[in-house]
Motif scaffolding. Structure first.
Motif, PDB file in Angstrom:
ATOM      1  N   GLY A 149      -7.235   7.355  -5.524  1.00 34.56           N
ATOM      2  CA  GLY A 149      -7.093   8.100  -4.277  1.00 34.56           C
ATOM      3  C   GLY A 149      -6.254   9.350  -4.451  1.00 34.56           C
ATOM      4  N   ALA A 150      -5.158   9.231  -5.197  1.00 35.56           N
ATOM      5  CA  ALA A 150      -4.299  10.397  -5.454  1.00 35.56           C
ATOM      6  C   ALA A 150      -5.036  11.436  -6.282  1.00 35.56           C
ATOM      7  N   ASP A 174       0.913   9.364  -5.649  1.00 33.36           N
ATOM      8  CA  ASP A 174       0.937  10.779  -5.260  1.00 33.36           C
ATOM      9  C   ASP A 174       2.004  11.542  -6.039  1.00 33.36           C
ATOM     10  N   HIS A 232       0.717   4.033  -2.956  1.00 38.30           N
ATOM     11  CA  HIS A 232       0.187   5.376  -2.685  1.00 38.30           C
ATOM     12  C   HIS A 232       1.264   6.449  -2.861  1.00 38.30           C
ATOM     13  N   GLU A 233       2.472   6.186  -2.399  1.00 39.24           N
ATOM     14  CA  GLU A 233       3.543   7.174  -2.559  1.00 39.24           C
ATOM     15  C   GLU A 233       3.864   7.399  -4.036  1.00 39.24           C
ATOM     16  N   ALA A 263      -5.028   3.205  -5.332  1.00 42.35           N
ATOM     17  CA  ALA A 263      -3.974   4.191  -5.078  1.00 42.35           C
ATOM     18  C   ALA A 263      -4.044   5.330  -6.091  1.00 42.35           C
ATOM     19  N   ALA A 295       0.823  -1.215   0.000  1.00 40.70           N
ATOM     20  CA  ALA A 295       0.000   0.000   0.000  1.00 40.70           C
ATOM     21  C   ALA A 295       0.853   1.259   0.000  1.00 40.70           C
ATOM     22  N   ASP A 296       1.885   1.308   0.844  1.00 38.34           N
ATOM     23  CA  ASP A 296       2.716   2.517   0.912  1.00 38.34           C
ATOM     24  C   ASP A 296       3.410   2.785  -0.424  1.00 38.34           C
TER      25      ASP A 296
END
Length: 412
Positions: A376-377, A136, A132-133, A373, A128-129
């Protein structure tokens, strides 16, 4: 083109369809149909539960319930004889058959367990990290451009960045990863120009893929290492482990690229649905499911009758090739009511974009995590997604994907 002029595909036996099955003189792999298939889907459903296509001597299904039943009936309709038009019992495939996609019970259970462990919800959550990173940072960079070509800039860029890291690949070539998926999926169709163009790259791409998926070219903390661990404990041979790692790349990149691109297209074409998603980000998962239903990234997959059986009461000979048109089934009004509308509140439980039965997509947890992800971003950073030109669809023998998608990302 008349039936007498039709050139039957080599690699599976011609059939004599049962009385009452309508014959349809059409080429489902015609480029214009592949670019815009909804009229074909509607006519296929209108013709009946099962249709005979003389050009390829195949049966085809497109109504939801019948398609779901055939696609999930692994006892009567086999995957081991190929999920395309060629029958592996009669003709050798272009590569060794996939030991998870193109295999039946009991062997399928053994390899499925290995892949299910490697791609479990817990494992997906562990990425997940990273997802998502990366999402973003990518969206931040693209917002600086304003107008983007969303297929290359986002839909391809994100999976080809994160998925090799998840697998643990030390060698990364984004173009090869995308083109390898195109080879695999176009190969399930007839020997048309699409297949020939895709396969023209095989001489350089396949050796690179094989080398990049070898154990010594993988880190010890990725999905690939989890699969090779099953060779150490005797569940798989070393060669089988390598084949499963390669299957990550054949099925885990191209379909995710397609899903992201199709999601951006759906949301840019339906600004009210984008606004609804921004108001309620908990609908991200439902949005992705509706994208899958609405665009069916894998539009057609095949099965082979392993014995004399039936479809919707019609007898079917052993050896008959049956194409399951998932795209048509997912647009069946008898199932969905208003399938032509893209609605993120639909919660389309039961769509078959990820397959059905024992061959349901084993990588769907990772695919969902990647899409969540990205969306979400976008929700956090983007006010509007606007078309900046005409979308161009990329014809493929199995994938419903965009080739170009010009859009404007308007920041919050």
């Amino acid at each position: 083109m008349s039936f007498s002029q039709a050139t039957l595909i080599e690699g599976h036996k011609p059939i004599s369809p049962a009385s009452g099955i309508p014959a349809w003189d059409i080429d489902p792999y015609d480029v214009e149909i592949l670019k815009d298939p909804n009229a074909y889907y509607a006519e296929l459903r209108a013709l009946g539960e099962v249709v005979y296509i003389p050009r390829y001597s195949i049966l085809t299904v497109g109504r939801f319930e019948t398609t779901r039943k055939v696609f999930s009936d692994h006892e009567n309709f086999l995957s081991s004889r190929g999920v395309g038009l060629n029958d592996f019992k009669l003709e050798d495939p272009w590569r060794p058959p996939s030991i998870i996609l193109e295999v039946d019970q009991p062997d399928h259970t053994r390899t499925r367990k290995v892949m299910s462990r490697a791609l479990s919800p817990k494992v997906a959550k562990g990425f997940a990290d990273l997802f998502h990173e990366t999402a973003d940072a990518l969206v931040d960079r693209l917002l600086g451009q304003g107008s983007i070509e969303a297929v290359a800039d986002l839909a391809e860029a994100f999976p080809t960045t994160v998925f090799p890291k998840a697998v643990g690949m030390k060698d990364v070539n984004p173009r090869y990863l995308v083109d390898y998926g195109a080879m695999v999926f176009n190969a399930v169709g007839p020997d048309n120009q699409l297949r020939r163009d895709a396969m023209s790259h095989a001489g350089e791409i396949v050796p690179w893929i094989n080398a990049a998926c070898a154990r010594d070219r993988l880190t010890k903390d990725g999905l690939g290492a989890l699969v090779y661990a099953s060779a150490d404990d005797g569940t798989l041979s070393e060669d089988e482990a390598g084949m499963l790692v390669r299957s990550f790349l054949s099925a885990g990149v191209d379909t995710t690229v397609t899903g992201i691109g199709n999601a951006l297209w759906c949301l840019s074409q339906n600004p009210d649905q984008w606004d609804a998603l921004k108001r309620d980000p908990s609908l991200i998962r439902a949005t992705f499911e509706e994208v899958l239903r609405y665009t069916s990234p894998v539009h057609t997959f095949g099965r082979t009758a392993g014995q004399a059986t039936e479809i919707a009461g019609f007898p079917v000979e052993e050896g008959t090739k049956v194409t399951c048109v998932l795209g048509a089934a997912n647009m069946d009004p008898d199932k969905w009511g208003d399938p032509e509308k893209f609605r993120i509140d639909r919660k389309p439980v039961g769509h078959i974009a990820f397959g059905a039965g024992i061959h349901g997509c084993v990588g769907q947890n990772i695919a969902r995590a990647e899409l969540e992800a990205v969306l979400g971003a976008l929700i956090k950073k983007v006010d509007r997604i606007e078309p900046a030109g005409d979308a161009v669809w990329r014809p493929s023998n199995a994938i419903r994907a965009l080739d170009k998608l010009p859009i404007n990302l308007i920041p919050n």
